[in-house]
Motif scaffolding. Structure first.
Motif, PDB file in Angstrom:
ATOM      1  N   GLN A  23       1.032  -4.689  -7.419  1.00 31.75           N
ATOM      2  CA  GLN A  23       1.292  -5.289  -8.728  1.00 31.75           C
ATOM      3  C   GLN A  23       0.495  -6.579  -8.939  1.00 31.75           C
ATOM      4  OE1 GLN A  23       5.559  -5.784  -9.115  1.00 31.75           O
ATOM      5  NE2 GLN A  23       5.900  -3.624  -9.556  1.00 31.75           N
ATOM      6  N   ALA A  24      -0.316  -6.951  -7.963  1.00 32.57           N
ATOM      7  CA  ALA A  24      -1.161  -8.142  -8.117  1.00 32.57           C
ATOM      8  C   ALA A  24      -2.165  -7.902  -9.249  1.00 32.57           C
ATOM      9  CB  ALA A  24      -1.884  -8.421  -6.804  1.00 32.57           C
ATOM     10  N   PRO A  25      -2.570  -8.911  -9.988  1.00 29.27           N
ATOM     11  CA  PRO A  25      -2.296 -10.337  -9.759  1.00 29.27           C
ATOM     12  C   PRO A  25      -1.067 -10.879 -10.505  1.00 29.27           C
ATOM     13  CG  PRO A  25      -3.963 -10.116 -11.456  1.00 29.27           C
ATOM     14  CD  PRO A  25      -3.603  -8.719 -11.039  1.00 29.27           C
ATOM     15  N   SER A  26      -0.474 -10.081 -11.409  1.00 27.52           N
ATOM     16  CA  SER A  26       0.606 -10.629 -12.243  1.00 27.52           C
ATOM     17  C   SER A  26       1.971 -10.561 -11.564  1.00 27.52           C
ATOM     18  CB  SER A  26       0.670  -9.893 -13.579  1.00 27.52           C
ATOM     19  OG  SER A  26       0.958  -8.517 -13.370  1.00 27.52           O
ATOM     20  N   TYR A  27       2.167  -9.605 -10.628  1.00 27.22           N
ATOM     21  CA  TYR A  27       3.439  -9.430  -9.911  1.00 27.22           C
ATOM     22  C   TYR A  27       4.619  -9.369 -10.882  1.00 27.22           C
ATOM     23  CZ  TYR A  27       0.674 -10.647  -5.782  1.00 27.22           C
ATOM     24  OH  TYR A  27      -0.274 -10.680  -4.782  1.00 27.22           O
ATOM     25  N   THR A  28       4.528  -8.458 -11.860  1.00 25.84           N
ATOM     26  CA  THR A  28       5.529  -8.345 -12.919  1.00 25.84           C
ATOM     27  C   THR A  28       6.926  -8.042 -12.370  1.00 25.84           C
ATOM     28  OG1 THR A  28       3.815  -7.524 -14.414  1.00 25.84           O
ATOM     29  CG2 THR A  28       6.104  -7.176 -15.079  1.00 25.84           C
TER      30      THR A  28
END
Length: 530
Positions: free
Chosen positions: A460-465
């Motif tokens: 889920q990188a880079p936002s790591y929702t």
């Protein structure tokens, strides 16, 4: 009147007379000999024994000692001056040591160990696995042995392990050191709770806990500054920058452990900075707590009472929910600033510092309102609602600046843990019950922190929702749990006030019963702080 009724009345009068003359003497302190037995009126028998609090010895000789308002203020200032600065420094460096991993992650640690997938997440979780393994043994050790001396040894050893992080030759070795670090840090928070409860009145404990706990934010500022300085001067070091970071922070911690050993007294009656008269005044100023300095003996019935108390398990749920976001941001804060917000590796080290400032200033400011809002749990609810709004900003807002503001404002959330720790100091009476309640809470603290890094999934990188949304869910759940704890304590006080039992009158006749190491359930005069 029948003969049977006369015999009953005679027995009651005899029992009451025994209760009136029952008292503690230096000769019967320390053993489990029964001073008197009291029928609580609700099917429970309260046994007051000679196995009492360590404050009892001074209390017995305190007849005629009077603490006036002016002396009380002067003594409080002296206690603050000699205890708080070092405790604050200790807590700052403890948190700095935890966030060192986050700084090291953007300084080459992951590259050097060729970490892939969720391997870095397990570096963060491993610390709390060690903490979880040793939290009960650590609490047992600080109860059985001199509190400050034992804690100081833990501190110095964790500094040694921190230095050894620089010598790790493999990923497996590094993770093992993280586990050992967690084991050694497991004694610190319960020790600070015990020190706070031994020295301060109930109404003073929330602000003092906020002062030393909020120094986590100071640790973030100091750690970020040190990490940036090392990264900016990496060319001048003969070793990798992240290794230098671990060595420097480790050496500082070892020195701090030595100072703590020499400076902090195990209990107030052994304080090198107090006169004999002042030691007696400390006993009088905490008498209203219905607790004392502590008791070194493990009492099974208090252990069982703690496990059977609904408040223990409400705090367990409270800690799990609160620590999932904490575990994630502690280990992924710098990575999030680097990958999601677009700051360079060096910039992300500095951009963590405002969050530390928000925690340091915000939590102390909120706790100071306890002077005007006597219910600390009301302040706790307000802070958690702010944290919930902040996590929503981070997770769902579009503009970068709004998300960044949410990331920083989430740092008022620790006031909830501050409230919990201060409530353990104030509301869990009976020394074994206190350390058990503390330990159960810290087990949940570890479980949440172990789970926290796992919410940040590599794909889920880079936002790591997914990780961000978990913050929202946990904060919403915490609001509900805080309200449940609030109601539980409120109803507990109402029950105590409504029921005027014979136990209250019998106990009142026993001199210095406040230091008999009774639990909050046993003591009819005990009232829960809200």
């Amino acid at each position: 009147m029948s003969t049977e009724e006369l015999d009953h009345n005679e027995k009651v009068e005899t029992t009451n007379e025994l209760q009136r003359v029952a008292s503690f003497t230096k000769d019967n302190i320390g053993g489990d000999n029964i001073i008197t037995t009291i029928d609580s009126g609700d099917g429970r028998v309260i046994k007051v024994t000679g196995d009492v609090d360590e404050a009892m010895e001074l209390a017995i000789d305190n007849e005629g000692v009077v603490l006036d308002a002016e002396e009380d203020k002067k003594l409080l200032r002296k206690i603050d001056l000699y205890l708080l600065p070092l405790i604050c420094l200790l807590y700052a460096f403890q948190f700095m040591d935890k966030t060192t991993l986050s700084y090291a992650a953007v300084m080459g640690l992951r590259t050097d160990f060729k970490m892939t997938g969720d391997q870095y997440s397990w570096c963060g979780s491993a610390f709390y696995l060690g903490y979880l393994i040793f939290v009960f043994p650590a609490n047992a050790l600080i109860q059985r042995f001199p509190l400050a001396k034992t804690t100081a040894i833990f501190i110095a050893l964790w500094g040694v392990i921190l230095c050894l992080h620089a010598a790790a030759g493999s990923y497996a070795g590094f993770v093992t050191l993280r586990v050992l670090l967690g084991i050694l840090e497991s004694a610190v928070t319960p020790a600070m709770v015990l020190i706070t409860s031994a020295w301060y009145k109930k109404e003073e404990q929330f602000l003092r806990t906020a002062i030393w706990f909020s120094c986590n934010g100071l640790g973030t500022i100091i750690g970020g500054g040190i990490a940036y300085g090392i990264a900016d001067n990496e060319a001048n070091f003969s070793i990798t920058a992240w290794k230098a970071l671990f060595i420097i922070t480790g050496v500082i911690t070892i020195v701090l452990g030595a100072v703590f050993y020499l400076h902090i007294p195990d209990i107030p009656s052994k304080a090198w900075f107090l006169s004999e008269h002042e030691k007696r005044l400390v006993v009088e100023r905490i008498r209203s707590n219905q607790q004392g300095f502590g008791n070194r003996h493990f009492k099974l019935y208090q252990f069982k009472e703690a496990l059977g108390d609904v408040n223990t398990w409400l705090f367990f749920l409270f800690a799990v929910a609160g620590m999932i976001p904490n575990g994630a941001t502690t280990n992924f804060g710098s990575i999030l600033l680097n990958s999601d917000f677009g700051y360079t590796a060096k910039q992300s080290l500095l951009m963590n510092m405002p969050g530390g400032a928000v925690e340091f200033v915000g939590c102390i400011l909120l706790a100071s309102f306890n002077k005007f809002i006597p219910h600390r749990l009301a302040i706790c609810v307000f802070a958690e609602v702010v944290a919930l709004a902040s996590s929503c900003m981070l997770a769902f807002a579009g503009p970068k600046n709004v998300r960044l503001a949410g990331y920083y404002l989430m740092n008022v959330g620790p006031i909830t843990m501050i409230s919990a720790l201060s409530l353990f100091a104030s509301n869990a009476a009976g020394h074994t019950k206190k350390i058990t309640t503390n330990a159960v809470y810290l087990i949940a603290y570890c479980a949440g922190n172990v789970a926290g890094p796992q919410t940040f999934i590599a794909k889920q990188a880079p936002s790591y929702t997914g990780g961000k949304i978990s913050f929202v869910v946990c904060d919403a759940f915490q609001v509900l749990i805080i309200l449940a704890i609030y109601l539980s304590y409120y109803l507990g006080n109402k029950r105590k006030e409504k029921k005027e039992s014979s136990a209250a009158n019998a106990l009142k006749e026993i001199e210095n019963y406040e230091f008999a190491d009774l639990t909050d359930k046993e003591n009819p005069f005990f009232r829960y702080s809200l």
